[in-house]
Structure formats: structure tokens, C-alpha cells
Design a protein around this motif. Structure first.
Motif, PDB file in Angstrom:
ATOM      1  N   LEU A 200     -31.250  -1.195  13.750  1.00  0.00           N
ATOM      2  CA  LEU A 200     -30.140  -1.098  14.699  1.00  0.00           C
ATOM      3  C   LEU A 200     -30.105  -2.311  15.622  1.00  0.00           C
ATOM      4  O   LEU A 200     -31.157  -2.865  15.960  1.00  0.00           O
ATOM      5  CB  LEU A 200     -30.289   0.173  15.536  1.00  0.00           C
ATOM      6  N   PRO A 201     -28.933  -2.722  16.043  1.00  0.00           N
ATOM      7  CA  PRO A 201     -28.849  -3.839  16.993  1.00  0.00           C
ATOM      8  C   PRO A 201     -29.340  -3.431  18.372  1.00  0.00           C
ATOM      9  O   PRO A 201     -28.705  -2.610  19.052  1.00  0.00           O
ATOM     10  CB  PRO A 201     -27.356  -4.193  17.002  1.00  0.00           C
ATOM     11  N   GLY A 202     -30.484  -3.970  18.793  1.00  0.00           N
ATOM     12  CA  GLY A 202     -31.089  -3.570  20.057  1.00  0.00           C
ATOM     13  C   GLY A 202     -30.174  -3.770  21.250  1.00  0.00           C
ATOM     14  O   GLY A 202     -30.225  -2.999  22.213  1.00  0.00           O
ATOM     15  N   ALA A 203     -29.313  -4.786  21.185  1.00  0.00           N
ATOM     16  CA  ALA A 203     -28.435  -5.084  22.319  1.00  0.00           C
ATOM     17  C   ALA A 203     -27.423  -3.982  22.573  1.00  0.00           C
ATOM     18  O   ALA A 203     -26.888  -3.869  23.687  1.00  0.00           O
ATOM     19  CB  ALA A 203     -27.703  -6.402  22.068  1.00  0.00           C
ATOM     20  N   LEU A 204     -27.152  -3.144  21.564  1.00  0.00           N
ATOM     21  CA  LEU A 204     -26.149  -2.090  21.717  1.00  0.00           C
ATOM     22  C   LEU A 204     -26.738  -0.747  22.136  1.00  0.00           C
ATOM     23  O   LEU A 204     -25.993   0.173  22.464  1.00  0.00           O
ATOM     24  CB  LEU A 204     -25.372  -1.903  20.412  1.00  0.00           C
ATOM     25  N   MET A 205     -28.050  -0.644  22.129  1.00  0.00           N
ATOM     26  CA  MET A 205     -28.673   0.659  22.328  1.00  0.00           C
ATOM     27  C   MET A 205     -28.338   1.284  23.684  1.00  0.00           C
ATOM     28  O   MET A 205     -28.210   2.493  23.808  1.00  0.00           O
ATOM     29  CB  MET A 205     -30.193   0.544  22.168  1.00  0.00           C
ATOM     30  N   ASP A 206     -28.184   0.454  24.696  1.00  0.00           N
ATOM     31  CA  ASP A 206     -27.930   0.987  26.036  1.00  0.00           C
ATOM     32  C   ASP A 206     -26.515   0.708  26.521  1.00  0.00           C
ATOM     33  O   ASP A 206     -26.225   0.827  27.724  1.00  0.00           O
ATOM     34  CB  ASP A 206     -28.952   0.415  27.023  1.00  0.00           C
TER      35      ASP A 206
END
Length: 342
Positions: A200-206
């Protein structure tokens, strides 16, 4: 994998059997050896062990037969609204990370076959699909279907969600499967890996989700917890049955008598059983309707009168009073705040 004898809604199996004729397979052929008939899939009384569903999938794949991409085609029939309270809990989460945690925590309330886990220890984070204990001939189909459901939810929650930035790692070594997923979903695939996981794209997690609503989320999570408690201990069985009836055709004129008849008992018996579980028909119906009404006001762009009618109120004034008491603000003021935030 989930307990093979665990009871689950027939919704997933119903979707498969409804799709089967498009592939030259009858619903009856899908259900051969399961002890079920097509009518059972539309009955509120039916609960399907996972073993029966896997048998039906196996029947379908033998007759269709399976080809790479077939699981994607079937998975696209699983719209978010078919997942009931599990889906509502996910969509009302504040961030993508939170929605994944909710999906994992209450996965037993969904149609998910392969257990989910969220590995956040590394970068990027990974959503794990445990297909290891599935019959070999079903692994590709189940993986495709589950991946498609996740992709569908992601783009529904975040319309600009970049599926092209995802990578599926799979234990399978089937180049045709990888090609089908990449072509149909736009997700890159790495074959012959140690586990089945979606990077998963970490930048989108939050990133905040546009459908988040604290009040709706809390109501949904409370109902999810109650349903899981029922699965684990047998408690609140009749509460969940009435809630399912209330959420099916929410705009309908549900009465305790009509629901009791559908559940095969007298009104007096149903009232007693709900009382034993610490609730009442009126309370369940009210909570279910208001939770849906809150979500419609927030996301569907409907006016207050239309929402009141949609969830079963004949007079908007009655809806306004109940809504204000439940959420601490009028539906009109909440709608204005949502509109102003857009």
C-alpha cells in the motif's frame, strides 16, 4: 483460514449464483452437494458455513471453467452497499489506515474468505490475504475476487485512489493471472513470493476520508461489536436478525408484527426475546434508520424530506425530532455544515 463451520450470510453465494448463468452455469449446478437450493439464498433464515460456499465455488469453477480474470469479473459485482453494517463501518472511518483496521477487526461479518491482516511494521505497509489453506484450485479465483473487492472499496472511498501505485505479491506462479490483474485492475503483480500481500502507498494511509462521520462510525462499530459477540457467544441473536430485517428495504413499513411473521414467530415471542437481549424492536428500528439517514444526508446530497421518506418516515417532522435527539443537532443544520465543508 476462517472456521469452515462458521455461519455467514448467504449474500456472497447469492451473488455467485446470480452471475453463474452468464457463464453457462445454472444456480442449481453451483449448489450441487451443498444441501442448499436457490431459494435458501434469499431467505433471512439461511446461514451458510464457509465449507458450503467453497464447495459451490468449486462447482462453478469446474463448470465455467476458471480462467485468469474470472475472479475479477465476479468481484466487480460486490458493490460496497451489499456488505451491510461492515461496509458502513468502513466508509465512515476517518482515514484509510483506520478503515483497513476496521475491515480486519470485523472481517467475520463480511463475505471475505481469506483472512485479512494489516502489517504496518515495514515500509510500505501491506494488507495480507491468507489463501494458504484454500484448496489449490480455488486460490487464484479467491485472491482475484478479494483483491477486486479491496480495490473497489478503495476507489469508492477515495475516488482518486491510485491503484497503479499498488503491488500485489503472491505465492502463486501464474503469469496469466498476473497479466489479467494488471490489465483489469491496473495493479502490478509480483509472482512466486513468500506470502500474498498488497503493498500500500504509505503516504495515503493517514489521508482523511471524505465519508468520515464520528457519530455514524460509532453506531456502526457498536453494531459490529454486538454482531461479533453474537457469533462468539450466541448472544444477541434476535437483535441481529431484527436489525438485518430493518436494514433490508429500510424505507419499508416495518412493524414488529410483520418482522415476527418473517422470522416465523408470534409478535409476543419476538418482543420477549428482544427484551431478554436488553433491547426492543422500536430501539433497533430507530437506530438502524437514523444511522442510514445520517449517512444519506452526509453523502447522497438528498434533502431532509427525501431522506425522511427514504428511511420510512411519513412526516419529516418526526424524522427531525428523532434525528436531533439521537445526534444532538437537526438534520438541516448537519446538512448545512457538510455542504459548507465541501
Amino acid at each position: 483460514m476462517r472456521d469452515m463451520s462458521g455461519q455467514r450470510s448467504p449474500g456472497s453465494l447469492r451473488i455467485l449464483c446470480e452471475a453463474a448463468p452468464d457463464y453457462g452455469v445454472t444456480a442449481e449446478a453451483c449448489l450441487a452437494g451443498t444441501g442448499l437450493v436457490a431459494f435458501d439464498l434469499y431467505s433471512e433464515h439461511t446461514h451458510v458455513p464457509l465449507e458450503q460456499e467453497l464447495r459451490a465455488i468449486g462447482n462453478f469453477l469446474r463448470l465455467a471453467p476458471y480462467r485468469p480474470g474470472l475472479g475479477v469479473e465476479i468481484g466487480r459485482r460486490f458493490r460496497p452497499e451489499v456488505f451491510g453494517i461492515w461496509g458502513y463501518a468502513i466508509q465512515s472511518s476517518p482515514t484509510f489506515r483506520a478503515c483497513l483496521r476496521t475491515a480486519r477487526a470485523f472481517a467475520n461479518l463480511s463475505f471475505i474468505i481469506a483472512p485479512l491482516d494489516l502489517d504496518e511494521r515495514g515500509d510500505p505497509p501491506r494488507l495480507i490475504f491468507d489463501i494458504g489453506k484454500l484448496p489449490t484450485g480455488l486460490k487464484g479465483f479467491v485472491l482475484e475476487r478479494q483483491l477486486t473487492i479491496v480495490a473497489g472499496f478503495s476507489t469508492w472511498l477515495m475516488p482518486d485512489f491510485p491503484l497503479s501505485k499498488l503491488t500485489l505479491q503472491t505465492t502463486l506462479n501464474t503469469p496469466e493471472l498476473a497479466a489479467a490483474i494488471e490489465k483489469m485492475l491496473g495493479i502490478a503483480v509480483t509472482l512466486d513470493c513468500a506470502r500474498d500481500a498488497l503493498e500500500l502507498p504509505g503516504a495515503l494511509m493517514d489521508e482523511p476520508l471524505p465519508r468520515h462521520d464520528p457519530a455514524v462510525m460509532e453506531q456502526c462499530l457498536r453494531q459490529c461489536r454486538q454482531l461479533l459477540k453474537q457469533e462468539d457467544s450466541g448472544d444477541l441473536y434476535w437483535t441481529s436478525r431484527v436489525r438485518e430485517a430493518a436494514l433490508t428495504g429500510i424505507e419499508g413499513d416495518h412493524t414488529v408484527g410483520s418482522v415476527a411473521t418473517r422470522l416465523g414467530m408470534t409478535e409476543r415471542t419476538l418482543r420477549r426475546r428482544l427484551s431478554d437481549e436488553g433491547t426492543s424492536f422500536r430501539k433497533i428500528l430507530l437506530e438502524s434508520r437514523l444511522a442510514i439517514g445520517h449517512e444519506l444526508l452526509k453523502t447522497a446530497g438528498m434533502d431532509v424530506s427525501s431522506v425522511a421518506w427514504r428511511i420510512g418516515y411519513s412526516e419529516p417532522s418526526s424524522f427531525i425530532r428523532a434525528f436531533t435527539k439521537e445526534f444532538g443537532c437537526s438534520p438541516g443544520s448537519m446538512k448545512q455544515r457538510v455542504s459548507g465543508a465541501r
